[in-house]
Design an enzyme around this catalytic site. Structure first.
Site: not given
Ligand code: ATR
Length: 286
Positions: A19-20, A70, A91, A115, A142-143, A231
């Site tokens: 994870s960033l 989630k 989230n 998000d 999707g989510g 990204y």
């Protein structure tokens, strides 16, 4: 320096070590001189509700939540934001101190979904206009698509065509906004939209179709705004094609930063240092 007063936030998920989010949030804490720290917490499937409860037990102030938790944390939370309630997922968890700060049993755990609002923030930041009154084509079901469609509906989009490889999966997504409908990724449908958004994993490095494009590029034109929430890479085949016809484009970095910034502000009550957070992503993820 970490002290006895340092406040704790983190991200739960499985996997989560890639994870960033720790890099983004710790850069922001450091920039503002906040005595906070943010860590990655691997939590296996089924542990989401216990992790939410641990916020009360341990006094954790904020948690980001990623796969596969989630849905579980949205059920476990004491209350949900509008977006989280509409989507049935959270989230971001926020611990709100109860009337007696010394007794955390009265604290409330609030679930948010940042998000979609992060996408809207990024859109406004990049293009200088709000989504209000614009027509969107959103590829994917999707989510991420759910979050974006729900937020665009609240932000006053004029229309949203939801397209997906499996059209039946687009039906519940389109139901999340009154202005949304199931669409088809045809040249005419693409050309008719003001904004084209990819939420699928098509074009993503390491994904199912890294060289692919989720919509017919013949529909792209000058004047389009085209957003790919991928990204990695920064320029997907969709964005390359959009740039070639003179469309304005944005990749997924801004949405990644936007959702983190909204979480940061919920937890700390302080304006997020957006440029610092963006620079942290660019430095960490090459
Ligand atoms: P997330 O929750 O991350 O948004 P997801 O639930 O894994 O993503 O959904 C991935 C999206 O990419 C779906 O819309 C999927 O289409 P289907 O619903 O038909 O599976 C889409 N997708 C993935 N691979 C694809 C491909 N090769 N071609 C077209 N669409 C694809």
């Amino acid at each position: 320096m970490i002290t006895g007063a340092t406040r704790l936030a983190g991200v739960i998920g499985d996997p989560v070590r890639h994870s960033l989010s720790p890099v983004i949030h710790n850069a922001a804490f450091a920039d503002l001189g906040l005595d906070w720290v943010y860590v990655a917490l691997p939590v296996a499937a089924g542990g989401g509700a216990a992790a939410a409860e641990a916020m009360r037990t341990l006094g954790i102030d904020g948690l980001s939540v990623t796969m596969p938790h989630k849905g579980d944390v949205a059920v476990a939370a004491d209350e949900l934001s509008t977006a989280a309630a509409a989507l049935g997922v959270a989230n971001c968890l926020q611990r709100v101190t109860g009337p007696d700060a010394g007794d955390r049993t009265g604290d409330r755990i609030v679930g948010h979904s940042t998000d979609g609002d992060g996408f809207v923030w990024a859109f406004e930041h990049r293009f200088g206009v709000p989504p209000e009154g614009l027509s969107f084509l959103v590829a994917g079901a999707g989510g991420a698509a759910r979050s974006i469609v729900e937020a665009l509906g609240r932000a006053g989009a004029a229309g949203i065509a939801v397209t997906n490889r499996s059209p039946e999966r687009a039906v519940p997504v389109a139901a999340l906004a009154p202005c949304a409908r199931v669409g088809e990724a045809t040249v005419d449908e693409v050309a008719a939209a003001d904004v084209v958004v990819n939420t699928t994993s098509v074009g993503m490095a390491g994904g199912p179709d890294p060289d692919g494009c989720p919509i017919p590029i013949a529909g792209l034109r000058t004047g389009h705004r085209v957003v790919d929430i991928v990204y990695q890479p920064r320029r997907t085949p969709l964005l390359v094609a959009a740039e070639a016809v003179g469309a304005a484009t944005d990749n997924g970095v801004a949405m990644l930063v936007g959702q983190a910034a909204l979480a940061f502000e919920l937890w700390t009550g302080v304006d997020a240092p957006i440029e610092v957070m963006t620079a942290a992503v660019e430095a960490a993820d090459r």
